[in-house]
Enzyme design. Structure first.
Site, PDB file in Angstrom:
ATOM      1  N   GLU A  47       0.823  -1.215   0.000  1.00  0.00           N
ATOM      2  CA  GLU A  47       0.000   0.000   0.000  1.00  0.00           C
ATOM      3  C   GLU A  47       0.852   1.258   0.000  1.00  0.00           C
ATOM      4  OE1 GLU A  47      -2.908   1.796  -0.734  1.00  0.00           O
ATOM      5  OE2 GLU A  47      -3.900   0.248   0.448  1.00  0.00           O
ATOM      6  N   ASP A  93       9.987   8.938  -9.771  1.00  0.00           N
ATOM      7  CA  ASP A  93       9.225   8.367  -8.671  1.00  0.00           C
ATOM      8  C   ASP A  93       7.723   8.388  -8.982  1.00  0.00           C
ATOM      9  OD1 ASP A  93       9.211   7.406  -5.788  1.00  0.00           O
ATOM     10  OD2 ASP A  93       7.900   9.165  -5.646  1.00  0.00           O
ATOM     11  N   LYS A 138       4.904   5.178  -9.671  1.00  0.00           N
ATOM     12  CA  LYS A 138       3.574   5.069  -9.076  1.00  0.00           C
ATOM     13  C   LYS A 138       2.495   4.941 -10.159  1.00  0.00           C
ATOM     14  CE  LYS A 138       4.948   7.652  -4.939  1.00  0.00           C
ATOM     15  NZ  LYS A 138       4.751   8.831  -4.089  1.00  0.00           N
TER      16      LYS A 138
END
Length: 958
Positions: free
Chosen positions: A742, A814, A818
């Site tokens: 998560e 980054d 995601k």
């Protein structure tokens, strides 16, 4: 006590073989004949008296002849009164050159006196003290105190031989049979043990009387053992008679000590009372009717409110001494309780009660306050309670005699009188508001067993196959513990002790050689190195899902089940597993049924900013999790890039940094993995990767394959090469091993779980758009007015929002990772190279050697970012750095975009993240998740949340 001696000989000369010292006696000749003469020693006052008769028969060719007829009586008339002489049992054997003497106990009944009746019922309490309880003079004194403090009107106390004495007696027989002369010194050791104990406990006439009896018994034992030595063999009757002496001596000593403590007390040789019938398979069945009759007769001669009785020993219908077999004193107590209709039978031992599992294997095992007869029956018939609870608590046949009269059995610890113990009784009827308890009351394991599998198509529908299989097993004397057969009848498998499996296999192959050669049977296979795990509980029969929960717990602990057995009573579910998995399986199922805490062994990889924060959170919450949520998280290891700290029971998190410095060793990731995972006392293992290292991420597949759960904020695995990601997810879906990540997208925000919830409920993802970087959110939330872009970046760096090198944030990589993670979760098969990324690092600065050099030169490019801001403000917009997953066009991108000032993305402050899900259901107004998306505390909190979710999946109460 009146004594008489009689003998039968080959001539007319009578032989008095023995006599006993007592008070003043008068000698009187009662009768005589050419083949029989009888003398009596009679006390001066008429009383209920005991006679000892000695008959002597020739010892022919090494065979001892025992001329014992039916029990009967001999009426004798004297000038004084009419008496009846009743033979009630053989009491001893004595060796005489050329003869074997046979002593028969008789009773002189004074018929002028009224018979004393034995009262029965709740006035009686029965106690049983095992060998450990009477193992020394001090312990015998303690037992006497327990008896004195019992307020029951009537007390019958059953005692075993002193600790190790029964083993010593068997050793005497074995040495004599082997013609080992050391049996003589071994007898002397038995004598010394009891002599010294008696000298500690007794004095005066009591000591003299006991030592006289002890000397007498030892001399007789030496004579018997000499006969065994000569013959090289001991019959079962000889053996039973010899080994029973330990109980005789301990009962006499205890009775003397109880009398010294002020209670009227008699000791009982239970061979006069307990009558049993041999039933084969090294067992005996009590004759309750005859035993009750003899108990009443014994009590009429020895009325007393406190009786100390010998355990273990009994007699046959022919009055031949025998035993109730190993550990039979529990059985003796239960039989006595049944005969007396006692209020309760208390088994005194050296453990606090019956445990829910062997406490040597499950440290969280709890004392069970109550057990039903059926639950205890299942347990002791599965095996002795030695395997269940770490101590020899109860003989397997103890339950049946007391169950007939609903007499409860209490298991108590004589060395810990404050422990309440366990009561075995008929369960009370269910009441409204009754406290909920697990349907499974206890678990057990039996180690060192092997599975035997007999299979073949020729078995199906053939009557007698099972009979032939188990007949062959019986012929070699093997014990079958578990049997399992599928309805197809294609195979039968069963478990036997591993030491017996070779003989079983050989017997089966011989018995079925023709069928094997003809192909009707395909094989007789042996699976060694197995253990048996059983779950027991009476409420299992009325509770749905117990088996499902059991097998689910085993699956989640990565335990493979090899065989299953369950009776139709549903009180017992038994599985066969690998021996190496035994402890882990036991702990897994024990915690799953809430009998102990859900324990998870943890390894923390990367004790940097996020890892250190997580360790602090675990430290602060550990006590609450144990107390309120039944979760026990044990950090077994911490590893950094250079150093690691390992501990077998759990690291003290209040000083982990100090311990790493003082006790750390060179980091070795494989050794670290082995240490955390291969501790069998912890059924569940999780490795928490708090790094951003792709090398660590590459280990996830191997860890999951080994049954290790993985939790991580590391994005490298889920955003790496697509084929590796697909392989990882496929493994996760096929196994019961969990992989939680998560924190890879939203730190502490529920981004992954929200997306999965939408997909699992049938919603269709159209678009995911969001500000995924807390760092870039902070920068563009504060990049307004006349502030220079470089100044805002420096401020974010000083506040700890950026990576040590801000280029890692500004490059957009980054965010791209995601986006890839969310795209793949949505079903898009994209690689990182498929995502166009707008890099905010000026191209000339991308090659700077250090972060410091980059920060020094960044102001040179402020004008470019200032122009972009001005253009947005002129249009009434703001700048935001976003990632987009377009599920319709099946693409993703990362870019700096402009949004109107009333857009949700324009309303952010600080380092908040925001993600909008546009779906079939949320088409007009997207579903928005918003909150802090950066910082060690929220990221560690997200990881912690995944850890607790794992605990819930593994059985912790939600």
């Amino acid at each position: 006590m009146a004594l008489c001696a009689a003998s039968i000989s080959h001539n007319k000369t009578s032989r008095i073989l023995s006599s006993s010292k007592s008070n003043t006696f008068y000698q009187k000749k009662i009768s005589a004949s050419p083949h029989f003469s009888l003398l009596s020693l009679t006390p001066p006052r008429p009383s209920l008296s005991r006679f000892h008769f000695y008959f002597c028969v020739p010892f022919i060719s090494g065979v001892v002849l025992f001329p014992i007829g039916e029990e009967g009586s001999l009426a004798l008339c004297t000038a004084m009164s009419r008496v009846r002489l009743k033979l009630i049992g053989m009491m001893g054997l004595y060796g005489i050159p050329g003869y074997m003497a046979f002593r028969v106990l008789a009773v002189l009944l004074d018929e002028s006196k009224e018979k004393i009746l034995l009262p029965k019922g709740d006035m009686w309490s029965v106690h049983k003290f095992g060998g450990t309880c009477v193992g020394s003079s001090e312990r015998i004194q303690n037992v006497a105190q327990v008896i004195v403090q019992d307020s029951s009107e009537g007390k019958l106390v059953v005692v075993s031989a002193m600790s190790k004495v029964t083993d010593m007696m068997y050793d005497l027989i074995n040495k004599a049979q082997a013609r080992d002369d050391s049996y003589v010194s071994a007898v002397d050791a038995v004598f010394e043990k009891h002599k010294l104990t008696a000298m500690d406990l007794l004095d005066g006439d009591d000591l003299a009387s006991f030592l006289s009896r002890l000397h007498h018994d030892i001399n007789n034992l030496k004579a018997m053992l000499r006969a065994i030595y000569i013959a090289g063999h001991a019959t079962e009757s000889f053996s039973d008679f010899i080994v029973g002496h330990g109980e005789l001596w301990s009962a006499q000593m205890l009775s003397y000590v109880v009398r010294k403590n002020g209670l009227d007390c008699e000791w009982m040789d239970t061979r006069e009372v307990l009558i049993v019938n041999p039933s084969g398979s090294n067992q005996v069945d009590p004759d309750f009717a005859e035993s009750e009759k003899r108990l009443e007769e014994w009590f009429s001669r020895h009325p007393s409110k406190t009786i100390v009785a010998t355990g273990f020993i009994a007699s046959t219908q022919q009055n031949i001494p025998t035993t109730l077999k190993r550990d039979g004193s529990d059985f003796s107590a239960a039989i006595m309780g049944s005969l007396l209709r006692a209020r309760q039978v208390t088994i005194w031992t050296d453990v606090d009660g019956v445990y829910s599992a062997d406490p040597r294997k499950v440290s969280e095992a709890v004392i069970l306050r109550t057990l039903s007869y059926q639950e205890a029956w299942e347990m002791v018939n599965f095996t002795t309670l030695l395997s269940y609870f770490g101590a020899n608590v109860l003989h397997p046949r103890t339950i049946m005699p007391v169950m007939r009269y609903d007499i409860p059995i209490m298991i108590r610890n004589v060395f810990n009188l404050s422990a309440p113990g366990t009561m075995i009784c008929r369960p009370a009827e269910n009441e409204d508001g009754q406290k909920l308890e697990s349907p499974v009351r206890g678990f057990a394991t039996i180690d060192n067993v092997a599975l035997v599998n007999v299979e073949g198509t020729g078995m199906a529908g053939v009557p007698g196959t099972a009979s032939a299989i188990f007949g062959a097993v019986k012929d070699v004397g093997a014990n079958v513990i578990v049997i399992s057969q599928a309805s197809s009848e294609h195979s039968v498998c069963f478990a036997v002790p591993e030491k017996e499996v070779a003989a079983v296999a050989e017997a089966l192959k011989s018995r079925f050689s023709e069928a094997l050669n003809a192909g009707r049977l395909s094989q007789v296979a042996i699976i060694p190195n197995c253990s048996i795990l059983a779950a027991v509980g009476q409420k299992m029969a009325s509770t749905y899902g117990v088996s499902a929960t059991l097998f689910n717990a085993l699956a989640k602990a990565n335990i493979n089940v090899r065989a299953i057995a369950q009776g139709c009573s549903e009180y017992n579910v038994t599985v066969v597993i690998k021996r190496e998995d035994c402890i882990r399986a036991l702990r897994a199922v024990h915690s799953r049924f809430y009998l102990s805490k859900t324990t998870i062994a943890m390894g923390i990889i990367g004790p940097g900013l996020i890892g250190a924060t997580l360790l602090d959170q675990l430290r602060d919450q550990a006590a609450v999790l144990k107390e309120d949520f039944n979760i026990d998280l044990r950090v077994m290891g911490i590893i950094g890039s250079r150093t690691m700290l390992l501990n077998d029971v759990g690291i003290d998190l209040s000083r982990w940094k100090e311990l790493v410095k003082d006790k750390g060793e060179v980091a070795d990731l494989e050794k670290f993995r082995q240490h955390v995972h291969e501790n069998h006392f912890f059924p569940n293992t999780v490795l928490v990767d708090c790094t951003a290292d792709s090398n660590v991420a590459s280990c996830y597949h191997d860890w999951l394959r080994r049954g290790i759960h993985v939790i991580t904020p590391n994005k490298k695995a889920n955003s790496g090469p697509l084929d590796q990601y697909l392989k990882l997810r496929a493994l996760q879906r096929q196994s019961y091993t969990h992989y939680f990540y998560e924190a890879t997208v939203g730190a502490g925000l529920p981004i992954i779980s929200t997306l999965r919830g939408l997909l699992e409920t049938g919603d269709k993802i159209q678009r995911i758009e969001g500000i995924f970087s807390g760092t870039l959110s902070y920068i563009f939330n504060n990049f307004k007015g006349t502030r220079a872009f470089s100044n805002v970046v420096e401020e974010a760096k000083q506040a700890g929002y950026t990576e040590p090198d801000p280029r890692d944030d500004l490059s957009g990589t980054d965010v791209a990772r995601k986006v890839i993670i969310l795209a793949r979760e949505s079903g898009l098969k994209l690689d990182l190279s498929d995502i166009p990324v707008q890099n905010l690092v000026p191209e000339p600065l991308r090659a700077c050697a250090s972060a410091e050099e980059f920060m020094q030169q960044l102001p040179q490019f402020d004008n470019e970012m200032a122009r972009a801001r001005q253009e947005a403000e002129d249009a009434g917009d703001v700048l935001r750095y976003v990632g987009v997953v377009d599920a319709v066009s099946r693409e993703g991108r990362v870019e700096l975009r402009r949004y109107k000032k009333d857009h949700p993305f324009a309303q952010l402050s600080g380092s908040d993240n925001i993600i909008a899900f546009t779906t079939t259901r949320y088409k007009e107004q997207p579903l928005i998740v918003r909150g802090p998306g950066a910082g060690a505390q929220v990221t560690a909190g997200g990881i912690f949340s995944d850890i607790l979710r794992l605990a819930s999946y593994l059985g912790a109460p939600s």
